[in-house]
Design a protein around this motif. Sequence first.
Motif, mmCIF file in Angstrom:
data_model
loop_
_atom_site.group_PDB
_atom_site.id
_atom_site.type_symbol
_atom_site.label_atom_id
_atom_site.label_comp_id
_atom_site.label_asym_id
_atom_site.label_seq_id
_atom_site.Cartn_x
_atom_site.Cartn_y
_atom_site.Cartn_z
ATOM 1 N N ALA A 182 -18.859 -3.445 11.635
ATOM 2 C CA ALA A 182 -18.788 -2.525 12.700
ATOM 3 C C ALA A 182 -19.128 -1.089 12.503
ATOM 4 O O ALA A 182 -19.921 -0.351 13.403
ATOM 5 N N LEU A 183 -18.711 -0.622 11.402
ATOM 6 C CA LEU A 183 -19.113 0.754 10.946
ATOM 7 C C LEU A 183 -20.329 0.961 10.205
ATOM 8 O O LEU A 183 -20.882 2.133 9.633
ATOM 9 N N ARG A 184 -21.104 -0.216 10.065
ATOM 10 C CA ARG A 184 -22.388 -0.093 9.313
ATOM 11 C C ARG A 184 -22.197 0.446 7.986
ATOM 12 O O ARG A 184 -22.868 1.334 7.494
ATOM 13 N N LEU A 185 -21.105 0.119 7.052
ATOM 14 C CA LEU A 185 -20.820 0.483 5.643
ATOM 15 C C LEU A 185 -21.917 -0.009 4.772
ATOM 16 O O LEU A 185 -22.335 -0.990 4.975
ATOM 17 N N THR A 186 -22.385 0.715 3.887
ATOM 18 C CA THR A 186 -22.824 0.173 2.732
ATOM 19 C C THR A 186 -22.167 -0.667 1.736
ATOM 20 O O THR A 186 -21.012 -0.658 2.101
ATOM 21 N N PRO A 226 -17.864 13.510 18.080
ATOM 22 C CA PRO A 226 -19.085 13.002 17.704
ATOM 23 C C PRO A 226 -18.791 11.420 17.323
ATOM 24 O O PRO A 226 -17.570 11.028 17.088
ATOM 25 N N GLY A 227 -19.838 10.772 17.278
ATOM 26 C CA GLY A 227 -19.711 9.283 16.908
ATOM 27 C C GLY A 227 -19.102 8.209 17.895
ATOM 28 O O GLY A 227 -19.179 8.668 19.027
ATOM 29 N N LEU A 228 -18.659 7.322 17.345
ATOM 30 C CA LEU A 228 -17.828 6.218 18.226
ATOM 31 C C LEU A 228 -16.672 6.703 18.819
ATOM 32 O O LEU A 228 -15.823 7.321 18.046
ATOM 33 N N ARG A 229 -16.238 6.192 19.722
ATOM 34 C CA ARG A 229 -14.727 6.200 20.280
ATOM 35 C C ARG A 229 -13.930 4.996 19.585
ATOM 36 O O ARG A 229 -14.280 4.178 18.987
ATOM 37 N N ARG A 230 -12.942 5.378 19.283
ATOM 38 C CA ARG A 230 -11.952 4.524 18.633
ATOM 39 C C ARG A 230 -11.792 3.056 19.210
ATOM 40 O O ARG A 230 -11.882 2.056 18.775
ATOM 41 N N GLU A 231 -11.759 3.010 20.655
ATOM 42 C CA GLU A 231 -11.759 1.699 21.386
ATOM 43 C C GLU A 231 -13.118 1.190 21.100
ATOM 44 O O GLU A 231 -13.126 0.090 21.228
ATOM 45 N N GLU A 232 -14.093 1.706 20.868
ATOM 46 C CA GLU A 232 -15.519 1.335 20.759
ATOM 47 C C GLU A 232 -15.516 0.405 19.289
ATOM 48 O O GLU A 232 -15.943 -0.653 19.141
ATOM 49 N N MET A 281 1.021 -1.254 -0.002
ATOM 50 C CA MET A 281 0.014 -0.033 0.096
ATOM 51 C C MET A 281 1.018 1.299 0.001
ATOM 52 O O MET A 281 1.828 1.097 0.672
ATOM 53 N N GLY A 282 0.525 2.166 -0.960
ATOM 54 C CA GLY A 282 1.232 3.450 -0.972
ATOM 55 C C GLY A 282 0.801 4.476 0.478
ATOM 56 O O GLY A 282 -0.243 4.199 0.935
ATOM 57 N N SER A 283 1.500 5.448 0.633
ATOM 58 C CA SER A 283 1.038 6.361 1.529
ATOM 59 C C SER A 283 0.077 7.035 1.355
ATOM 60 O O SER A 283 -0.778 7.288 2.539
ATOM 61 N N ALA A 284 -0.443 7.201 0.211
ATOM 62 C CA ALA A 284 -1.697 8.187 0.035
ATOM 63 C C ALA A 284 -2.728 7.175 0.425
ATOM 64 O O ALA A 284 -3.756 7.946 0.745
ATOM 65 N N LYS A 285 -2.627 5.936 0.032
ATOM 66 C CA LYS A 285 -3.812 5.256 0.288
ATOM 67 C C LYS A 285 -3.931 5.042 1.815
ATOM 68 O O LYS A 285 -4.955 4.766 2.464
ATOM 69 N N TYR A 286 -2.705 4.813 2.482
ATOM 70 C CA TYR A 286 -3.031 4.508 3.876
ATOM 71 C C TYR A 286 -3.581 5.933 4.594
ATOM 72 O O TYR A 286 -4.178 5.510 5.184
ATOM 73 N N ALA A 287 -3.064 6.958 4.137
ATOM 74 C CA ALA A 287 -3.747 8.307 4.525
ATOM 75 C C ALA A 287 -5.099 8.241 4.450
ATOM 76 O O ALA A 287 -5.961 8.502 5.062
ATOM 77 N N GLU A 288 -5.556 8.037 3.046
ATOM 78 C CA GLU A 288 -7.031 8.059 2.600
ATOM 79 C C GLU A 288 -7.860 7.121 3.581
ATOM 80 O O GLU A 288 -8.945 7.174 3.922
ATOM 81 N N LEU A 289 -7.240 5.799 3.603
ATOM 82 C CA LEU A 289 -7.910 4.632 4.507
ATOM 83 C C LEU A 289 -8.080 5.303 5.936
ATOM 84 O O LEU A 289 -9.310 5.104 6.376
ATOM 85 N N GLY A 290 -7.139 5.716 6.531
ATOM 86 C CA GLY A 290 -7.208 6.265 7.695
ATOM 87 C C GLY A 290 -8.459 7.498 8.179
ATOM 88 O O GLY A 290 -9.289 7.613 8.941
ATOM 89 N N ALA A 291 -8.473 8.368 7.085
ATOM 90 C CA ALA A 291 -9.345 9.399 6.805
ATOM 91 C C ALA A 291 -10.886 8.933 6.578
ATOM 92 O O ALA A 291 -11.782 9.477 7.349
ATOM 93 N N PHE A 292 -10.977 7.864 5.838
ATOM 94 C CA PHE A 292 -12.068 7.272 5.506
ATOM 95 C C PHE A 292 -12.825 6.486 6.942
ATOM 96 O O PHE A 292 -14.031 6.764 7.056
ATOM 97 N N LEU A 293 -11.890 5.789 7.423
ATOM 98 C CA LEU A 293 -12.457 5.088 8.764
ATOM 99 C C LEU A 293 -12.617 6.082 9.690
ATOM 100 O O LEU A 293 -13.921 6.013 10.398
ATOM 101 N N ARG A 294 -12.248 7.202 9.797
ATOM 102 C CA ARG A 294 -12.272 8.147 10.961
ATOM 103 C C ARG A 294 -13.940 8.942 10.644
ATOM 104 O O ARG A 294 -14.741 9.143 11.460
ATOM 105 N N SER A 295 -14.023 9.190 9.191
ATOM 106 C CA SER A 295 -15.239 9.767 8.753
ATOM 107 C C SER A 295 -16.453 8.797 9.082
ATOM 108 O O SER A 295 -17.468 9.380 9.471
ATOM 109 N N ARG A 296 -16.277 7.390 8.844
ATOM 110 C CA ARG A 296 -17.651 6.832 9.085
ATOM 111 C C ARG A 296 -17.689 6.561 10.572
ATOM 112 O O ARG A 296 -18.792 6.527 10.804
ATOM 113 N N ARG A 297 -16.721 6.510 11.234
ATOM 114 C CA ARG A 297 -16.701 6.313 12.921
ATOM 115 C C ARG A 297 -17.406 7.265 13.390
ATOM 116 O O ARG A 297 -18.215 7.420 14.320
ATOM 117 N N GLU A 298 -16.990 8.722 12.934
ATOM 118 C CA GLU A 298 -17.731 9.894 13.560
ATOM 119 C C GLU A 298 -19.224 10.181 13.126
ATOM 120 O O GLU A 298 -19.977 10.798 13.841
#
Length: 286
Positions: free
Chosen positions: A76-80, A36-42, A1-18
Motif C-alpha cells: 500500500a505504501l509502495r515501499l522499496t 501531505p500524502g495519503l490519509r490514514r483511512e486511505e 515488541m518493545g515500546s521503542a520499536k512500536y514508536a519507531e514503527l508508527g513514525a516510519f509508517l507515518r513518514s512513508r504515508r506522507e
Amino acid sequence: MGSAKYAELGAFLRSRRERIRPTDVGLPSGPRRRVPGLRREEVAQLAGASVDYYNELERGAGSQPSEQMIAALARALRLTADERDYLYRLADRPVPVHGGAASHIHPGMLDLLSRLTSTPAQLITDLHVTLVQNPLAVALIGDHSDFRGTRASLLYRWFTDPGARHLYPEADHESQSRTFVADLRAAAARRADKDVEATSMISALLDVSPEFAAVWAEHDVAFRRDDRKRLNHPALGLIEVNCLNLFSEDGRQRLLWFTPAVGTGSADLLDLLAVIGTQEIVEPTY
C-alpha cells in the motif's frame, strides 16, 4: 515488541504515508488536503485493514501486526525492498524469503497493476504464487490470497488438488500441465541449483504426482510468455482469453493480464464481468 520499536514503527509508517500522492496509488486527488500524502483511512483501505487498527499502529500502540498485514502495508505504501525488510524487523517478524506469497513487489510493477483498471490482471512469482490481484482478476479466476505455504503456488495446486482445475475444461488439462512443467523447468534453471524454494517444490511434486513426474521426465523447457486459455466462469460460462506476461528484470515476478481472444465474443463477456463483480469462485479442498 518493545515500546521503542512500536514508536519507531508508527513514525516510519507515518513518514512513508506522507510522501505518497493519491495519484501514485490509483486514488483520485480529491479536494484540497490539509496534510501531505495519503490519509490514514486511505492507507487502511489499500491494505485491507480497519481504520482504527491502522490509527493504532501509527500511534505506536495496538497489537503486533501479522506478517500478512506487514506485506499489505508495504504494498500500500509502495515501499522499496529495504524499507519493507525494515518494517518486518520493526514489527519483530521474520523477513520473508524471496519468492513467497509475501514477496516484495517492485513499486513500478505495482504501479502498472494499479493502472490496469479495465482488464483482469495480477502479479505472480515465477513459481506461480499470486502476490496481488486487481478486482477484475478476482472476478475472473477467484481470490488467491488465502493460500499459504506450498499451496500458495497455483502450479503446485494444479498437480496436487483437483479443485485447482475446476475453471479449465477437462480437454485442456493436459496442455496446461505441459505448459506449467516447461515453465517451471525454465524458472528453476534461472534460479540456479541451490535455490531451495524451486528445488523443494520440484522434489515434492515428483513424490506426490505421477502426472508431474511423467511430464517432467520429458525435459521440455519454455517460459510461459503468453498463452491462450479457456475458462469456465460460474456466471458467464466459457470465456477465451489471451494471457500476457511482463517479466521483472530478474525474471522472478510477472505482471499477468488477460485480454479477450479475438473472434470469440469474449470481449462482451469481460465487459459483463465488470458489471456483475466478484463471484464466489473457491477451489474445493480435498
